[in-house]
Design an enzyme around this catalytic site. Structure first.
Site: not given
Length: 681
Positions: A558, A571
Site C-alpha cells: 500500500s 494498517y
C-alpha cells in the site's frame, strides 16, 4: 440450400454427438465422422455431390458445423488419378484444399481420403479401447475373424493418409457383406447408407469387441500383485503426490514449462500394482492418438510406493536423465535429413506405483487429456493381454508419426502462447475486489489460477467465471492458518503440478486513532497481512525451490507502507511489514530464480472488499467527505487526478510477472495516480 439446413449435416452432427458423448466409443478429440449428400452448386445451380467430414482438431462430442470441412466429391475422387504413390502421399493433403466447397469450415484432416474414397454415404472412424485392443494384439487378424466372423475385416497397419483410404475402400469393395474394419495398431472404421445404419454398425463393432474381450479374456492380464506397489491409503498417497508433484513437474519442464495433472483412479493404481506393468509400460502406447499426447512411453518409478520421499525424488532425477538420454537415442536412430528438429526429451507421463500418474502438457487441458489417453492405453493393454499379448506398432512407425511433417505443420499453425501460458498462479483474497481483478487478468494472460479466499463461495464464483477446472481452482483458505495455507498449496500441486506465481493480496483494515486502536485491532491486521503474507511466501518458496523453475511472489502492499497518514497505525505498520518482506525475500530467494516484488496501491474504492467492509466509511469520516465521494476525493489529491481501480492494480501485477521485467526484483510499483509524499527513494 445452406450447409446448416442440409439434413445430412444435421444427422451427422447428431450422430457425432452421441458417439462422442460415450468414452467407450472414442477418446477426446479422437476419430472423425462424415456424410455424403447433394447440394446446389452456388455458381451453376446444379446438384453437386459433397462430403462433410470432421476437420482437423475438435471433438466429436462437441462438434459444430464450423468444425466440418465441406468438399466436392468429384474432385476428391479424381485425386486417385493423380496420386503419386506411397512415397509422396503427403502431397495429397495440400490437394484437399483444391476440393473445398466454398469458404469457412475446418481444415481437412489427414483422414479425409478414408471418408471420401469409401463407397458409403456415411463413415465413422473411431478409437474405442476395445477395438484398439484387438488392433494391438499380437494375433489381431485372427482374433478379428474369431470375434466378428465375416462382418468385420482386418486391415493391416498403415500410417493414416491417402493410401490407407485406398486400402479401406478396396477391402470394402472386395467384401460387400462387411459393416466395417479393424485397422491394425490404430482403431476401427464403420460405414452405412444412412446415418442410423452407420452409427448402428459402429456400436456393433465396439460392443461386440467389448463382449469378446470380457468373455474370452483371462481375469488377471497384468499378472499377480507386485511387491511394494500396492496402492497406498487415499490420504497418504494424496499427501505424497502433492509433495512429489512440484519435483516431477520441474523435471518434466526441463525443455519448456509444463502444467501438470494428477490421476489416482482405480485403473491406474491397479495397473501399477501388478507384476507386468514395467514390461508393458516400456512397450509404449500404440494408437497414434495415444502416443502423440503421451510420448512413445512413460517414465516409471522403480521404487516401492512408501519409499522415503527424498529417495524417491533422487531416483526420479536419475530416471529422468536416463529417459532424456534414451529419447535422444530414439530420435537419432530414426531421424532423417528431412526430419523436424527434436521437440523435447521430457516425459509427458510419469507413473509412481502406489501413488498414481502425473501427466503434463502446455496447459491444464492438454495435461489432463494426456492422462486420459494413458488410461485408454491401459485399457488397450488389458484387453490385448487378456486374449493374446500386447504388440504395439514398430518404434520406427511411431517416430514417423511423431515427427511427421504434417504433424509439424499442424503445430506451426497453433497460435502463439500467451505471456503467462503454462504458469500457475495462486492469489490470496482472490474472491473479491483487487484479488478478483488480479485473478481475472492472470487468467486472461494464460495462467492457471488458484483462487484462495476465506469466503469459499466467493472463490468458487471467481473460479467458475475464469473457465472452470481446466483454468482455475477455488480453495477455502484463511491466510493466518499454517495448515490452511499448506493445504491450499497442496491443492494447487494436485490440480496443476505446482505454483509459479503467488500474489499476497489478502487484507483487512480498521482505521482508528492510536488511543482507540485495541490490541485486537493490531493483532488481526498483522495476522492477516504480515503473518499471512509470510506463511504464503514461505510455502511458495518450498514449492518453487522443489520445482527448480524460478517463480514470482508479488505483495499487494500500500501507499501507506511508506506514507504516514492519520489514524492508521495498525494498517500502516502491517503494510510496512509487507513492504520490507519484499526486500528481505528478494535478497534471500534470488539465488533460486524467484523474484519478489510489490505493488503499492492507494485509494482503490470501487470494487474493493476492504472499503466495502467499513474501511471506506471510516476513511470518509477522517477526511470529512461523503463515503460515495471517497473515490473522487482520493483522485483529486493525486498528481494525475485519476481514480485508481482494481484493474489498475492487476495491470501492475501482470507488468511484474508477464516476462518483460525478467531482471527486476525487490521493486515496489506505486499504483496511486501520483502521491508525491509516497514517492519511493
Amino acid at each position: 440450400m445452406s450447409t446448416r439446413q442440409h439434413p445430412a449435416v444435421e444427422a451427422l452432427l447428431e450422430r457425432s454427438h452421441r458417439l462422442g458423448a460415450d468414452p467407450r466409443n472414442t477418446n477426446y478429440a479422437g476419430g472423425n465422422t462424415s456424410a455424403k449428400g447433394t447440394a446446389p452448386d452456388p455458381v451453376t445451380g446444379g446438384a453437386t455431390e459433397l462430403l462433410w467430414v470432421k476437420g482437423s482438431g475438435g471433438d466429436l462430442g462437441t462438434l459444430t458445423e464450423g468444425g466440418l470441412a465441406a468438399l466436392r466429391l468429384d474432385r476428391l475422387r479424381a485425386l486417385k488419378e493423380v496420386y503419386p504413390g506411397l512415397a509422396r502421399e503427403d502431397e495429397m493433403v495440400a490437394a484437399f484444399d483444391f476440393c473445398l466447397h466454398g469458404k469457412g469450415g475446418a481444415a481437412p484432416s489427414i483422414d479425409t481420403a478414408m471418408h471420401a474414397l469409401v463407397d458409403a454415404a456415411h463413415v465413422d472412424h473411431l478409437h474405442p479401447d476395445s477395438g484398439i485392443a484387438l488392433a494391438c494384439a499380437a494375433d489381431g487378424e485372427k482374433l478379428t475373424r474369431q470375434c466378428f466372423g465375416q462382418s468385420v475385416v482386418w486391415v493391416p497397419w498403415r500410417r493414416p493418409g491417402f493410401q490407407l483410404g485406398l486400402d479401406i475402400a478396396a477391402v470394402k469393395d472386395a467384401n460387400p457383406q462387411t459393416v466395417g474394419c479393424v485397422l491394425g495398431g490404430h482403431g476401427i472404421t464403420a460405414w452405412g447408407e444412412s446415418s442410423e445404419e452407420c452409427e448402428r454398425n459402429s456400436l456393433y463393432i465396439i460392443r461386440t469387441a467389448e463382449e469378446f474381450l470380457a468373455g474370452h479374456g483371462r481375469p488377471d492380464p497384468f499378472g499377480p500383485p507386485r511387491e511394494g506397489c500396492a496402492p497406498l491409503p487415499r490420504d497418504v498417497r494424496r499427501e505424497r503426490a502433492a509433495a512429489l508433484a512440484p519435483v516431477i513437474r520441474g523435471l518434466a519442464s526441463t525443455d519448456r514449462p509444463q502444467v501438470g495433472h494428477f490421476t489416482d483412479s482405480d485403473t491406474v493404481l491397479d495397473f501399477l500394482s501388478r507384476q507386468e506393468h514395467p514390461r508393458l509400460a516400456a512397450l509404449g502406447t500404440s494408437c497414434p492418438d495415444h502416443f502423440l499426447r503421451t510420448k512413445v512411453r512413460p517414465l516409471v518409478l522403480d521404487l516401492p510406493g512408501d519409499a522415503p520421499l527424498d529417495d524417491v525424488a533422487a531416483r526420479l532425477r536419475e530416471l529422468h536423465e536416463d529417459y532424456r538420454a534414451a529419447y535422444r537415442v530414439y530420435y537419432e536412430r530414426h531421424a532423417t535429413a528431412g526430419s523436424p528438429a527434436m521437440r523435447g526429451a521430457d516425459p509427458a507421463i510419469v507413473l509412481v506405483p502406489g501413488v498414481g500418474m502425473f501427466s503434463f502438457g502446455k496447459d491444464k487441458q492438454t495435461a489432463r487429456v494426456a492422462g486420459e489417453f494413458y488410461v485408454n492405453a491401459i485399457h488397450v493393454m488389458r484387453g490385448a493381454e487378456s486374449v493374446s499379448s500386447y504388440s504395439p506398432i514398430e518404434e520406427s512407425e511411431k517416430f514417423r508419426i511423431e515427427y511427421w511433417e504434417l504433424e509439424e505443420a499442424k503445430l506451426r499453425r497453433m497460435p502463439a502462447p500467451k505471456p503467462l501460458a503454462a504458469r500457475v498462479a495462486l492469489v490470496t483474497g482472490g474472491g473479491s475486489g483487487i484479488g478478483r481483478a488480479i485473478a481475472r487478468r492472470l487468467a486472461a494472460e494464460g495462467a492457471c489460477v488458484v483462487v484462495a479466499d476465506r469466503d469459499a463461495e466467493g472463490a468458487a464464483e471467481v473460479a467458475d467465471e475464469l473457465g472452470g477446472t481446466d483454468r482455475a481452482l477455488a480453495v477455502e483458505a484463511d491466510v493466518t492458518s499454517e495448515e490452511e495455507i499448506a493445504a491450499a498449496f497442496r491443492s494447487a500441486a494436485l490440480a496443476f503440478g505446482g505454483v509459479d506465481l503467488v500474489v499476497n493480496n489478502a487484507g483487512i483494515s480498521r482505521s482508528k486513532p492510536l488511543l482507540e486502536t485495541t490490541a485486537k485491532d493490531w493483532d488481526v491486521q498483522h495476522r492477516i497481512m504480515a503473518r499471512g503474507s509470510f506463511l504464503a511466501s514461505r510455502e511458495a518458496a518450498r514449492v518453487m525451490t522443489a520445482q527448480g523453475m524460478g517463480g514470482d511472489i508479488v505483495y499487494i502492499a500500500s501507499k501507506n507502507s511508506v506514507f504516514a497518514g492519520p489514524d492508521n497505525i495498525a494498517y500502516g505498520a502491517a503494510k510496512a511489514d509487507q513492504a520490507h518482506q519484499v526486500r528481505l525475500l528478494a535478497a534471500e530467494l534470488g539465488g533460486h530464480g524467484i523474484r519478489v516484488n510489490g505493488v503499492n496501491p492507494d485509494g482503490v474504492v470501487r470494487g474493493s472488499g476492504i472499503f466495502a467492509g467499513g474501511w471506506g466509511a471510516q476513511r470518509a469520516a477522517v477526511y470529512g467527505v461523503p463515503e460515495e465521494k471517497l473515490g473522487e476525493f482520493y483522485a483529486q489529491r493525486t498528481l494525475l487526478k485519476r481514480e485508481v481501480l482494481p484493474e489498475h492494480v492487476a495491470n501492475a501485477v501482470f507488468a511484474l510477472t508477464g516476462g518483460e521485467l525478467s531482471h527486476t526484483t525487490g521493486l515496489h510499483i506505486p499504483v496511486d495516480a501520483g502521491v508525491a509524499a509516497a514517492f519511493l527513494r
